[in-house]
Design a protein around this motif. Structure first.
Motif, mmCIF file in Angstrom:
data_model
loop_
_atom_site.group_PDB
_atom_site.id
_atom_site.type_symbol
_atom_site.label_atom_id
_atom_site.label_comp_id
_atom_site.label_asym_id
_atom_site.label_seq_id
_atom_site.Cartn_x
_atom_site.Cartn_y
_atom_site.Cartn_z
ATOM 1 N N GLU A 1 -66.387 3.257 -8.032
ATOM 2 C CA GLU A 1 -66.973 4.147 -9.036
ATOM 3 C C GLU A 1 -67.302 3.373 -10.306
ATOM 4 O O GLU A 1 -68.333 3.623 -10.942
ATOM 5 C CB GLU A 1 -66.025 5.306 -9.343
ATOM 6 N N GLU B 1 -70.406 1.370 -9.638
ATOM 7 C CA GLU B 1 -71.559 2.269 -9.622
ATOM 8 C C GLU B 1 -71.952 2.674 -11.046
ATOM 9 O O GLU B 1 -73.141 2.695 -11.394
ATOM 10 C CB GLU B 1 -71.233 3.513 -8.801
ATOM 11 N N GLN C 1 -75.482 1.761 -12.827
ATOM 12 C CA GLN C 1 -76.340 2.798 -13.396
ATOM 13 C C GLN C 1 -76.666 2.496 -14.854
ATOM 14 O O GLN C 1 -77.810 2.665 -15.285
ATOM 15 C CB GLN C 1 -75.667 4.163 -13.292
#
Length: 153
Positions: free
Chosen positions: A6, A9, A13
């Motif tokens: 996470e 990610e 992003q």
């Protein structure tokens, strides 16, 4: 293991978002400059070719390449002068008001973990809208004091 993925990610992003913002800003600021440079190179090529063939160079072509000659001929150069200050003022004031509206919306409409957190984040965003807003007001003052009344339309 899931927390690590996470985090990766979220970092990816963020990098993609800020990379897009950077490309957008560079494209908007360097794109027109590059296109003007290419146009100017084409005009120089036409002048050089005409000179090599012994043909007279049209005075309009020389005037388009020289800002001083264009200004003395009475032609206004687009993108310069007091009108540019007015355009910048309007855009910067609009950005400042948009950030202020976003900040107040976040502060009063959306609550994160607590309403206090939303109010703090909203206040920071609304306060950051003052920076472009006041720069826009400065451009507006420059436009108002630049002698726009001396022009004849």
């Amino acid at each position: 293991m899931l927390d690590g993925m996470e985090n990766i990610e979220a970092i990816a992003q963020s990098l993609i978002f800020w990379g897009f913002v950077l490309v957008l800003i560079l494209g908007l600021s360097l794109g027109p400059r590059y296109l003007r440079s290419r146009e100017r190179q084409r005009l120089y090529e036409v002048m050089r070719t005409a000179y090599e063939k012994g043909q007279p160079v049209p005075p309009e072509l020389v005037a388009s390449l020289s800002r001083q000659e264009a200004e003395t001929a009475g032609a206004s150069i687009p993108g310069f002068g007091p009108d540019r200050d007015l355009r910048r003022a309007v855009v910067l004031i609009a950005v400042g008001l948009g950030l202020a509206g976003l900040g107040f919306g976040l502060g009063y409409g959306i609550s994160f973990a607590s309403h206090v957190g939303g109010a703090v984040v909203g206040g920071i965003i609304a306060g950051s809208g003052a920076i472009p807003g006041f720069i826009g007001v400065a451009y507006l003052i420059l436009w108002l004091t630049s002698g726009r009344g001396r022009r004849s339309y």
